[in-house]
Write a protein that holds these residues in place. Structure first.
Motif, PDB file in Angstrom:
ATOM      1  N   UNK A 137       0.827  -1.207   0.000  1.00 42.24           N
ATOM      2  CA  UNK A 137       0.000   0.000   0.000  1.00 42.24           C
ATOM      3  C   UNK A 137       0.860   1.256   0.000  1.00 42.24           C
ATOM      4  N   UNK A 138       1.858   1.286   0.862  1.00 38.76           N
ATOM      5  CA  UNK A 138       2.735   2.457   0.934  1.00 38.76           C
ATOM      6  C   UNK A 138       3.513   2.661  -0.361  1.00 38.76           C
ATOM      7  N   UNK A 139       3.917   1.552  -0.966  1.00 41.33           N
ATOM      8  CA  UNK A 139       4.632   1.633  -2.240  1.00 41.33           C
ATOM      9  C   UNK A 139       3.748   2.266  -3.315  1.00 41.33           C
ATOM     10  N   UNK A 140       2.497   1.825  -3.396  1.00 43.66           N
ATOM     11  CA  UNK A 140       1.592   2.349  -4.415  1.00 43.66           C
ATOM     12  C   UNK A 140       1.260   3.818  -4.173  1.00 43.66           C
ATOM     13  N   UNK A 163       2.081   6.947  -6.797  1.00 43.14           N
ATOM     14  CA  UNK A 163       1.091   7.937  -7.214  1.00 43.14           C
ATOM     15  C   UNK A 163       1.592   9.348  -6.934  1.00 43.14           C
ATOM     16  N   UNK A 164       2.171   9.554  -5.755  1.00 47.10           N
ATOM     17  CA  UNK A 164       2.695  10.868  -5.400  1.00 47.10           C
ATOM     18  C   UNK A 164       3.847  11.269  -6.317  1.00 47.10           C
ATOM     19  N   UNK A 165       4.731  10.330  -6.614  1.00 44.99           N
ATOM     20  CA  UNK A 165       5.868  10.614  -7.494  1.00 44.99           C
ATOM     21  C   UNK A 165       5.393  10.934  -8.916  1.00 44.99           C
ATOM     22  N   UNK A 166       4.406  10.193  -9.384  1.00 46.60           N
ATOM     23  CA  UNK A 166       3.853  10.451 -10.714  1.00 46.60           C
ATOM     24  C   UNK A 166       3.245  11.845 -10.780  1.00 46.60           C
ATOM     25  N   UNK A 223       3.853  -5.424 -13.252  1.00 43.46           N
ATOM     26  CA  UNK A 223       3.216  -5.450 -11.943  1.00 43.46           C
ATOM     27  C   UNK A 223       2.058  -4.466 -11.910  1.00 43.46           C
ATOM     28  N   UNK A 224       1.143  -4.707 -10.980  1.00 44.65           N
ATOM     29  CA  UNK A 224      -0.012  -3.812 -10.851  1.00 44.65           C
ATOM     30  C   UNK A 224       0.409  -2.404 -10.456  1.00 44.65           C
ATOM     31  N   UNK A 225       1.526  -2.277  -9.783  1.00 44.26           N
ATOM     32  CA  UNK A 225       1.992  -0.955  -9.362  1.00 44.26           C
ATOM     33  C   UNK A 225       2.248  -0.044 -10.569  1.00 44.26           C
ATOM     34  N   UNK A 237      -1.044   1.039 -11.981  1.00 46.71           N
ATOM     35  CA  UNK A 237      -1.655   2.069 -11.132  1.00 46.71           C
ATOM     36  C   UNK A 237      -1.130   3.446 -11.487  1.00 46.71           C
ATOM     37  N   UNK A 238       0.175   3.565 -11.718  1.00 40.56           N
ATOM     38  CA  UNK A 238       0.763   4.850 -12.105  1.00 40.56           C
ATOM     39  C   UNK A 238       0.193   5.331 -13.436  1.00 40.56           C
ATOM     40  N   UNK A 239       0.062   4.423 -14.387  1.00 36.32           N
ATOM     41  CA  UNK A 239      -0.490   4.777 -15.691  1.00 36.32           C
ATOM     42  C   UNK A 239      -1.942   5.234 -15.575  1.00 36.32           C
ATOM     43  N   UNK A 240      -2.727   4.462 -14.831  1.00 35.74           N
ATOM     44  CA  UNK A 240      -4.137   4.799 -14.671  1.00 35.74           C
ATOM     45  C   UNK A 240      -4.312   6.125 -13.942  1.00 35.74           C
ATOM     46  N   UNK A 241      -3.425   6.407 -13.008  1.00 33.91           N
ATOM     47  CA  UNK A 241      -3.498   7.662 -12.261  1.00 33.91           C
ATOM     48  C   UNK A 241      -3.334   8.864 -13.181  1.00 33.91           C
ATOM     49  N   UNK A 242      -2.329   8.823 -14.041  1.00 32.19           N
ATOM     50  CA  UNK A 242      -2.092   9.962 -14.923  1.00 32.19           C
ATOM     51  C   UNK A 242      -3.200  10.090 -15.972  1.00 32.19           C
ATOM     52  N   UNK A 243      -3.738   8.962 -16.416  1.00 34.52           N
ATOM     53  CA  UNK A 243      -4.849   9.005 -17.369  1.00 34.52           C
ATOM     54  C   UNK A 243      -6.122   9.547 -16.727  1.00 34.52           C
ATOM     55  N   UNK A 244      -6.322   9.233 -15.459  1.00 31.37           N
ATOM     56  CA  UNK A 244      -7.496   9.759 -14.752  1.00 31.37           C
ATOM     57  C   UNK A 244      -7.383  11.267 -14.573  1.00 31.37           C
ATOM     58  N   UNK A 245      -6.175  11.761 -14.330  1.00 28.06           N
ATOM     59  CA  UNK A 245      -5.970  13.206 -14.230  1.00 28.06           C
ATOM     60  C   UNK A 245      -6.323  13.873 -15.561  1.00 28.06           C
ATOM     61  N   UNK A 246      -5.874  13.270 -16.665  1.00 31.06           N
ATOM     62  CA  UNK A 246      -6.191  13.814 -17.992  1.00 31.06           C
ATOM     63  C   UNK A 246      -7.688  13.765 -18.242  1.00 31.06           C
TER      64      UNK A 246
END
Length: 211
Positions: free
Chosen positions: A31-34, A38-41, A169-171, A174-183
Protein backbone atom coordinates in the motif's frame (compact mmCIF):
# COMPACT_ATOMS: atom_id res chain seq x y z
CA UNK A 1 13.34 12.72 -10.06
CA UNK A 2 12.95 11.53 -13.64
CA UNK A 3 16.72 11.29 -14.13
CA UNK A 4 17.14 9.42 -10.86
CA UNK A 5 14.43 7.01 -11.92
CA UNK A 6 16.22 6.28 -15.20
CA UNK A 7 19.49 5.32 -13.55
CA UNK A 8 18.18 3.49 -10.48
CA UNK A 9 18.19 -0.32 -10.50
CA UNK A 10 15.95 -1.93 -7.94
CA UNK A 11 15.89 -5.55 -6.81
CA UNK A 12 13.10 -7.89 -7.90
CA UNK A 13 9.74 -8.00 -6.11
CA UNK A 14 10.60 -11.01 -3.97
CA UNK A 15 13.85 -9.44 -2.85
CA UNK A 16 12.09 -6.18 -2.01
CA UNK A 17 9.45 -7.86 0.09
CA UNK A 18 11.39 -10.77 1.57
CA UNK A 19 11.44 -9.18 5.00
CA UNK A 20 7.67 -8.74 5.08
CA UNK A 21 5.46 -11.71 5.79
CA UNK A 22 1.70 -11.57 5.30
CA UNK A 23 1.35 -11.20 9.06
CA UNK A 24 3.89 -8.46 9.69
CA UNK A 25 3.65 -5.94 6.92
CA UNK A 26 3.04 -7.01 3.32
CA UNK A 27 -0.30 -5.21 3.24
CA UNK A 28 1.15 -1.94 4.47
CA UNK A 29 4.32 -2.36 2.40
CA UNK A 30 2.47 -2.75 -0.90
CA UNK A 31 0.00 0.00 0.00
CA UNK A 32 2.73 2.46 0.93
CA UNK A 33 4.63 1.63 -2.24
CA UNK A 34 1.59 2.35 -4.42
CA UNK A 35 0.82 5.59 -2.59
CA UNK A 36 4.41 6.70 -3.11
CA UNK A 37 4.26 5.87 -6.83
CA UNK A 38 1.09 7.94 -7.21
CA UNK A 39 2.70 10.87 -5.40
CA UNK A 40 5.87 10.61 -7.49
CA UNK A 41 3.85 10.45 -10.71
CA UNK A 42 1.88 13.53 -9.68
CA UNK A 43 5.07 15.45 -8.92
CA UNK A 44 6.41 14.77 -12.43
CA UNK A 45 3.31 16.18 -14.14
CA UNK A 46 3.10 19.94 -14.67
CA UNK A 47 -0.02 22.03 -15.17
CA UNK A 48 1.44 23.14 -18.51
CA UNK A 49 1.78 19.55 -19.71
CA UNK A 50 -1.74 18.75 -18.57
CA UNK A 51 -3.11 21.76 -20.44
CA UNK A 52 -1.29 20.76 -23.64
CA UNK A 53 -2.57 17.19 -23.47
CA UNK A 54 -6.14 18.28 -22.67
CA UNK A 55 -6.16 20.67 -25.61
CA UNK A 56 -4.81 17.99 -27.92
CA UNK A 57 -7.47 15.48 -26.85
CA UNK A 58 -10.32 17.96 -27.23
CA UNK A 59 -9.16 19.23 -30.61
CA UNK A 60 -8.38 15.83 -32.15
CA UNK A 61 -10.47 14.23 -34.85
CA UNK A 62 -9.47 10.85 -33.43
CA UNK A 63 -7.64 9.88 -30.24
CA UNK A 64 -6.01 6.46 -30.43
CA UNK A 65 -4.49 4.74 -27.41
CA UNK A 66 -1.75 2.23 -28.20
CA UNK A 67 -0.31 -0.32 -25.77
CA UNK A 68 0.72 -3.97 -25.62
CA UNK A 69 0.93 -6.38 -22.72
CA UNK A 70 -0.07 -4.78 -19.41
CA UNK A 71 0.02 -1.36 -21.10
CA UNK A 72 -2.53 -2.72 -23.55
CA UNK A 73 -4.92 -3.24 -20.64
CA UNK A 74 -4.32 0.39 -19.66
CA UNK A 75 -5.08 1.49 -23.22
CA UNK A 76 -8.35 -0.43 -23.19
CA UNK A 77 -9.34 1.11 -19.88
CA UNK A 78 -8.54 4.59 -21.22
CA UNK A 79 -10.80 3.99 -24.21
CA UNK A 80 -13.58 2.82 -21.93
CA UNK A 81 -13.15 5.92 -19.75
CA UNK A 82 -12.93 8.59 -22.44
CA UNK A 83 -15.63 7.22 -24.72
CA UNK A 84 -18.17 7.80 -21.95
CA UNK A 85 -17.93 11.55 -22.51
CA UNK A 86 -18.50 11.25 -26.25
CA UNK A 87 -14.92 11.57 -27.47
CA UNK A 88 -13.80 9.75 -30.66
CA UNK A 89 -11.40 7.29 -29.03
CA UNK A 90 -9.95 3.92 -29.96
CA UNK A 91 -7.57 1.44 -28.37
CA UNK A 92 -5.15 -0.74 -30.31
CA UNK A 93 -3.38 -3.53 -28.44
CA UNK A 94 -2.47 -5.91 -31.25
CA UNK A 95 1.12 -5.65 -32.44
CA UNK A 96 0.11 -6.23 -36.06
CA UNK A 97 -2.98 -4.03 -36.23
CA UNK A 98 -1.46 -1.13 -34.30
CA UNK A 99 1.01 -0.03 -37.00
CA UNK A 100 -1.71 -0.40 -39.62
CA UNK A 101 -3.94 1.98 -37.65
CA UNK A 102 -1.04 4.35 -37.07
CA UNK A 103 -0.38 4.49 -40.82
CA UNK A 104 -3.93 5.81 -41.32
CA UNK A 105 -3.53 8.74 -38.93
CA UNK A 106 -3.25 12.38 -39.97
CA UNK A 107 -2.29 15.75 -38.53
CA UNK A 108 -5.79 15.98 -37.07
CA UNK A 109 -5.30 12.91 -34.90
CA UNK A 110 -3.63 12.19 -31.56
CA UNK A 111 -1.74 9.00 -30.76
CA UNK A 112 -1.29 8.25 -27.06
CA UNK A 113 1.34 5.54 -26.79
CA UNK A 114 1.74 3.73 -23.47
CA UNK A 115 4.85 1.79 -22.54
CA UNK A 116 6.38 1.29 -19.12
CA UNK A 117 9.88 0.69 -20.48
CA UNK A 118 9.52 2.98 -23.48
CA UNK A 119 11.52 0.36 -25.36
CA UNK A 120 8.81 -2.01 -26.58
CA UNK A 121 9.49 -2.52 -30.29
CA UNK A 122 5.81 -2.50 -31.31
CA UNK A 123 5.10 0.77 -29.50
CA UNK A 124 8.24 2.53 -30.71
CA UNK A 125 7.28 1.53 -34.26
CA UNK A 126 3.75 2.85 -33.80
CA UNK A 127 5.03 6.16 -32.44
CA UNK A 128 7.37 6.57 -35.38
CA UNK A 129 4.67 5.80 -37.93
CA UNK A 130 2.13 8.13 -36.30
CA UNK A 131 4.74 10.90 -36.10
CA UNK A 132 5.62 10.49 -39.76
CA UNK A 133 1.93 10.75 -40.62
CA UNK A 134 1.78 14.13 -38.87
CA UNK A 135 -0.22 13.02 -35.85
CA UNK A 136 0.51 14.49 -32.44
CA UNK A 137 2.20 11.83 -30.35
CA UNK A 138 1.79 11.75 -26.57
CA UNK A 139 3.91 9.21 -24.75
CA UNK A 140 3.26 7.77 -21.30
CA UNK A 141 6.33 5.98 -20.00
CA UNK A 142 8.51 5.53 -16.93
CA UNK A 143 11.78 6.33 -18.69
CA UNK A 144 12.54 9.83 -19.96
CA UNK A 145 15.35 8.76 -22.29
CA UNK A 146 13.75 5.64 -23.74
CA UNK A 147 13.52 5.13 -27.53
CA UNK A 148 9.81 5.95 -27.79
CA UNK A 149 10.30 9.49 -26.46
CA UNK A 150 12.28 10.35 -29.62
CA UNK A 151 8.99 10.48 -31.53
CA UNK A 152 6.83 12.12 -28.85
CA UNK A 153 5.59 15.69 -28.91
CA UNK A 154 4.69 15.42 -25.22
CA UNK A 155 6.25 12.99 -22.74
CA UNK A 156 4.34 12.18 -19.57
CA UNK A 157 6.40 10.32 -17.00
CA UNK A 158 4.94 7.82 -14.58
CA UNK A 159 6.78 6.55 -11.54
CA UNK A 160 7.94 2.97 -11.31
CA UNK A 161 10.43 0.94 -9.33
CA UNK A 162 10.53 -1.91 -11.79
CA UNK A 163 13.21 -2.99 -14.22
CA UNK A 164 12.20 -2.75 -17.91
CA UNK A 165 12.09 -6.55 -17.98
CA UNK A 166 9.78 -6.72 -14.95
CA UNK A 167 7.24 -4.05 -15.81
CA UNK A 168 3.93 -5.90 -15.64
CA UNK A 169 3.22 -5.45 -11.94
CA UNK A 170 -0.01 -3.81 -10.85
CA UNK A 171 1.99 -0.95 -9.36
CA UNK A 172 3.11 0.21 -12.80
CA UNK A 173 -0.46 -0.01 -14.09
CA UNK A 174 -1.65 2.07 -11.13
CA UNK A 175 0.76 4.85 -12.11
CA UNK A 176 -0.49 4.78 -15.69
CA UNK A 177 -4.14 4.80 -14.67
CA UNK A 178 -3.50 7.66 -12.26
CA UNK A 179 -2.09 9.96 -14.92
CA UNK A 180 -4.85 9.01 -17.37
CA UNK A 181 -7.50 9.76 -14.75
CA UNK A 182 -5.97 13.21 -14.23
CA UNK A 183 -6.19 13.81 -17.99
CA UNK A 184 -9.77 12.53 -18.05
CA UNK A 185 -10.91 14.81 -15.22
CA UNK A 186 -9.19 17.79 -16.86
CA UNK A 187 -10.94 16.96 -20.13
CA UNK A 188 -14.29 16.52 -18.38
CA UNK A 189 -13.91 19.90 -16.67
CA UNK A 190 -13.23 21.56 -20.00
CA UNK A 191 -16.28 19.92 -21.56
CA UNK A 192 -18.44 21.40 -18.81
CA UNK A 193 -22.17 20.72 -19.00
CA UNK A 194 -21.76 18.77 -22.23
CA UNK A 195 -19.42 16.27 -20.56
CA UNK A 196 -21.63 15.94 -17.50
CA UNK A 197 -24.68 15.31 -19.69
CA UNK A 198 -22.80 12.61 -21.61
CA UNK A 199 -21.79 10.85 -18.38
CA UNK A 200 -25.36 10.95 -17.12
CA UNK A 201 -26.63 9.54 -20.40
CA UNK A 202 -24.07 6.74 -20.33
CA UNK A 203 -24.98 5.94 -16.73
CA UNK A 204 -28.64 5.72 -17.74
CA UNK A 205 -27.84 3.38 -20.63
CA UNK A 206 -25.53 1.09 -18.68
CA UNK A 207 -27.87 0.93 -15.68
CA UNK A 208 -30.05 -1.38 -17.78
CA UNK A 209 -27.28 -3.97 -17.48
CA UNK A 210 -27.79 -4.22 -13.72
CA UNK A 211 -30.21 -6.57 -11.95
Amino acid sequence: LALAQDITIVKDDLERYNNNSIEDGSISSVTNKNIQLIEDTTNMLSEHQLSLVTNAVLEAKNVVFFGVGSSGLTAEHARYRFIRVGLPVEALTDGHLAPVRASLMSSKDVAIVISVSGSTVDIVEVAQIAKNRGAKVICITCHAKSPVTKYADIVLLTASKEKPTNSSTLSTVISQLHILEIIFVSTLNRLGDKGTAMLQNMAKITSKKLF
